[in-house]
Scaffold this active site. Structure first.
Site, mmCIF file in Angstrom:
data_model
loop_
_atom_site.group_PDB
_atom_site.id
_atom_site.type_symbol
_atom_site.label_atom_id
_atom_site.label_comp_id
_atom_site.label_asym_id
_atom_site.label_seq_id
_atom_site.Cartn_x
_atom_site.Cartn_y
_atom_site.Cartn_z
ATOM 1 N N HIS A 225 0.830 -1.208 0.000
ATOM 2 C CA HIS A 225 0.000 0.000 0.000
ATOM 3 C C HIS A 225 0.867 1.262 0.000
ATOM 4 C CE1 HIS A 225 -2.234 3.099 2.430
ATOM 5 N NE2 HIS A 225 -3.102 2.900 1.459
ATOM 6 N N GLU B 106 2.292 1.795 -3.370
ATOM 7 C CA GLU B 106 1.255 2.343 -4.254
ATOM 8 C C GLU B 106 1.189 3.864 -4.103
ATOM 9 O OE1 GLU B 106 -2.634 3.918 -3.440
ATOM 10 O OE2 GLU B 106 -2.951 1.794 -2.902
ATOM 11 N N HIS B 107 1.146 4.354 -2.849
ATOM 12 C CA HIS B 107 1.124 5.806 -2.618
ATOM 13 C C HIS B 107 2.362 6.473 -3.221
ATOM 14 C CE1 HIS B 107 -1.851 7.025 0.701
ATOM 15 N NE2 HIS B 107 -2.254 5.840 0.281
ATOM 16 N N GLU C 87 -4.489 8.162 7.396
ATOM 17 C CA GLU C 87 -5.379 7.205 6.724
ATOM 18 C C GLU C 87 -5.711 6.048 7.683
ATOM 19 O OE1 GLU C 87 -3.837 5.557 3.059
ATOM 20 O OE2 GLU C 87 -5.730 4.579 2.577
#
Lengths: 436, 422
Positions: free
Chosen positions: A76, A79-80, A151
């Site tokens: 993740h 991905e960012h 997040e």
């Protein structure tokens, strides 16, 4: 599945029921590219995905004997971070083209996508660059740790997410599906640029990826643009990445897990672990059978659902679905309720009764009909088509096989699923109580 | 664009014939004046979807929908400006994709009409068990707003900013009002809205519009009686000082809302100035808020601004660490000030226009979004076709943004934060 023909080296599949055509080519760099034209749509949509998700935390690099372990949340985080390039954020490049870009990470894959109505070629080139040209620095990793901490905190306040996440912890002993996709603030704090580069070179090789494009677009053009861009990077063929998954016992780890949060009413999710794991078309078939079974047991046409609803034990927040990958499989059902323990009992009793009575052919046919319709509906949405196409593909199956597999199912498949799954030994319950 | 026809006073059908989609979509909106018996308006669709005369139970409805290749029926209520609308949705597979498609399509429409116009009755009004059960569900839904912290914070923000106005109303009403509903009083409410309220039926897909119009005309004639229009939509109350509200709740992340009033709405000639202004400020990942609050200061995962073009206000929302409150508000205010001064590059403006145009065109691929927009235009009594909208966006200059900025007035800053757990 309809006829298969070849034009300009593109393989074409036509699905007569869907009235859609699918064009395919494997490019020299090893990338599978699919295009499904949608002539009357204004939107053009592309998704570029890799078979690398939050569960892939331990792996052996091609040609190496020692496994590498990474902190939870790297897929993740990566991905960012791919959005940042030396010259700035790639959001800006897409914005200048009038396109919107996004990405998401699931248990098994990471996907990057754009939606546009103009400048398709530049958008596709930028998407390939976004994914294929990593740039990570100490400073940008530190900055991202702050954003991802927010997040993660946002999810901490989401009771539906917490009840689900706790259920995964109860169902599984050591499977990495127990970890939250974004990881924890602590695990994300351990991520360094080196780890990101290592994971990128391991999992973002074209051989491990798929590109799917839909909208009013010429398939041949997609192949040419993609091939040209990938050829510039001159990828060497990569050996197979071996993923190491921890041994997972068949049993559930914990029958019940409970926490308190600031909610008005309790939330109760019930999970059934399915120890039988499949791959490819068999995985899609297993998913279809289990989904049909859940619809028949817990859908609105089911007597059980209606009894629970009328007794006030459930409301329209109640739902049931099946989720499976090559390394895990489970059913999840539940919602808000005033009495989780009573709901658990009522579901267990309902299941015992269903197992004794079996299913009727009439109800099976009805649910099959409903599933056919639902699949057709979903083909209105480019986002649905693209997202589901790549996830089926990366599991070794095809979204275009869905209706064929569905048509071949019979009542006995559902009957077997009903008898074999959903045993109380495979069940775990996750409850969120209102804070006292 | 929709082809509209009035089939009874205040009842309109809006057709969008197209074979683009694999389905036929119906949306039925029944408008009421916002703030008048909101819980009754919210409760009605819930009770209607429990049973009709032909399909008396939820299970009978579900079986019928499954037979129609899994037709989908759903309902909810929505606030559109000062209107509180019941919104019924029905979608089924297009005749081109299944055997006996046309016959199924007709049955689907008949099912929808039965659900809307022939509810299952009890001794006195609606079936009393259904009313009691759905009252409990609605109360749970109202109390359960707190479970979703962002929605809860948003509603508290609206209640503060629009204090004393109908727009402060929660779309599901209050528990106290729900408790007052009886099968009889709810039936009276139903009869009144079905007989007298504006009803708009949107139909998207390949259909025989003449046949549909005939069926609806016949069915609606039986329930229609004494159509009365609704009060005008717009209402502006200017507030002198900025209202600052901080509340605590059981959560970890802090949720910030900042609301600005504007006299501009969808029906204004200046509408596109407001639209582009909001886009430059916080509509996209390239916008000022995202690049400064998230990417530069690393304070938030989400931060955006959005405009309610029917009510006429702009709202900014961010999820932040409570300790960063002052810094976040300061950065946001600075960004608004910069924009108001015209500190916008031509590239920022260009990116925003491209993004708005693309989002608008993409929306044309989604039947639900097309209907949402159609309904918004109806309530605002303003129609703009695709070229008009695109030209409107393209024409905006930096001077226009400065002008729009001068018309915006900060009204309310709302912050929901966690209490330290001891």
């Amino acid at each position: 599945m309809g006829l298969v023909e070849t034009t300009n080296e593109l393989e074409v599949t036509e699905n007569e029921l869907l009235k859609e055509k699918l064009f395919y080519q494997r490019l020299p760099a090893g990338l599978d590219v699919y295009v499904m034209p949608k002539q009357d749509y204004l939107e053009q949509y592309a998704i570029f995905a890799t078979r690398y998700g939050s569960i892939d935390t331990t792996f052996l690099l091609p040609g190496q004997g020692k496994a590498m372990s990474t902190p939870a949340g790297v897929a993740h985080f990566l991905e960012h971070k791919l959005f940042e390039k030396p010259e700035g954020s790639i959001f800006e490049t897409f914005a200048a083209l009038g396109a919107s870009v996004n990405a998401y990470t699931s248990y098994a894959l990471t996907s990057f996508l754009f939606s546009t109505t103009d400048n398709f070629q530049e958008c596709l080139e930028t998407l390939i660059e976004l994914v294929q040209k990593p740039y990570f620095s100490e400073a940008s990793v530190a900055k991202e740790q702050g954003i991802i901490a927010q997040e993660i905190t946002m999810y901490e306040d989401d009771p539906d997410y917490q009840v689900f996440s706790n259920l995964m912890q109860a169902l599984y002993h050591s499977n990495s599906v127990r970890n939250k996709i974004a990881g924890t603030i602590e695990s994300v704090g351990q991520i360094t640029p080196e780890i990101l580069y290592q994971c990128h070179s391991t999992f973002y090789h074209p051989q491990n990826m798929v590109l799917f494009v839909t909208g009013d677009i010429q398939p041949q053009r997609v192949m040419e643009i993609t091939h040209r861009r990938l050829a510039q990077a001159s990828h060497k063929a990569q050996g197979v990445v071996r993923r190491v998954y921890p041994h997972e016992p068949q049993t559930v780890r914990q029958g019940q897990v409970e926490i308190e949060m600031g909610v008005a009413r309790p939330i109760c999710y019930i999970g059934f672990k399915d120890a039988e794991l499949k791959t490819g078309d068999e995985l899609m078939r297993q998913q279809l059978v289990a989904s049909l079974t859940l619809q028949m047991l817990f859908g609105k046409t089911a007597g059980l659902y209606n009894r629970l609803y009328e007794s006030g034990l459930i409301d329209d927040s109640f739902g049931a679905y099946y989720s499976a990958e090559e390394t895990f499989a489970h059913s999840v059902l539940g919602g808000a309720t005033h009495n989780p323990l009573k709901l658990r009992e009522a579901i267990a009793a309902g299941l015992r009764e269903a197992r004794e009575n079996g299913i009727t052919e009439e109800e099976f046919d009805r649910q099959k009909r409903k599933s056919i319709g639902s699949f057709l509906y979903a083909f209105n949405s480019l986002e649905f088509i693209a997202g589901n196409f790549i996830s089926a593909h990366l599991r070794g199956s095809s979204l275009f096989s869905y209706l064929d597999i569905l048509q071949r199912l019979g009542p006995s498949d559902v009957e077997r699923c009903l008898q074999e799954q959903f045993s109380e030994a495979q069940m775990a319950v996750s409850i969120i109580w209102p804070r006292a | 664009m929709f082809k509209s026809e009035e089939i009874a006073p205040g009842v309109r059908l809006h057709f969008l014939p197209t074979d683009k989609y694999k389905t036929v979509t119906y949306r039925v909106y029944v408008q009421t004046a916002l703030g008048q018996a909101p819980a009754f308006t919210a409760l009605l669709p819930m009770v209607l979807s429990r049973g009709s005369s032909r399909f008396p139970t939820m299970q009978a409805i579900a079986v019928q929908l499954a037979e129609l290749y899994g037709a989908r029926f759903g309902c909810d209520v929505a606030k559109i400006g000062e209107r509180h609308c019941m919104d019924f949705y029905f979608e089924m597979v297009s005749p081109a994709y299944v055997r006996d498609g046309s016959e199924l399509l007709y049955q689907g429409m008949a099912t929808l009409l039965d659900l809307l116009l022939n509810p299952r009755k009890g001794a006195n009004g609606f079936c009393s068990e259904y009313v009691e059960q759905e009252k409990a569900n609605l109360e749970n839904r109202i109390k359960g707003l707190i479970d979703d912290k962002r929605s809860y914070a948003q509603q508290r923000f609206l209640e503060n900013m629009f204090q004393g106005e109908p727009f402060a109303t929660y779309k599901y009403g209050t528990s106290d009002e729900v408790k007052t509903a009886t099968p009889e009083s709810l039936w009276q409410h139903y009869e009144a809205v079905i007989a007298q309220s504006p009803i708009d039926v949107f139909i998207v897909g390949e259909v025989d519009s003449a046949a549909i119009a005939t069926s609806w005309e016949r069915a609606i004639a039986e329930v229609r009686n004494g159509y009365s229009g609704l009060p005008p939509v717009h209402m502006q109350i200017s507030q002198k000082e900025v209202r600052q509200v901080r509340e605590t709740g059981d959560l970890q992340q802090g949720i910030l809302f900042m609301g600005y009033r504007t006299p501009v709405t969808y029906s204004s000639a200046d509408y596109h100035k407001l639209l582009v202004y909001t886009g430059v400020l916080g509509g996209f990942p390239h916008s000022k808020l995202f690049t400064n609050v998230r990417e530069r200061a690393s304070l938030a995962y989400y931060v955006w601004s959005r405009v309610d073009a029917t009510k006429g206000f702009l709202v900014i929302n961010a999820g932040i660490n409570p300790e960063d409150y002052d810094e976040a508000v300061q950065i946001i205010t600075e960004q608004v000030d910069e924009l108001n001064r015209g500190a916008v590059t031509s590239l920022e403006l260009e990116k925003t226009k491209r993004g708005l145009v693309s989002a608008f065109l993409t929306m044309q691929d989604n039947a639900m979004a097309v209907v949402d927009r159609g309904m918004m235009e109806l309530v605002n009594e303003t129609e703009r076709d695709i070229p008009e909208t695109l030209d409107g966006i393209e024409a905006i200059t930096i001077e226009d943004l400065v002008e729009q900025g001068a018309a915006l007035k900060l009204d309310t800053i709302y912050f929901l934060e966690g209490q330290p757990i001891t």
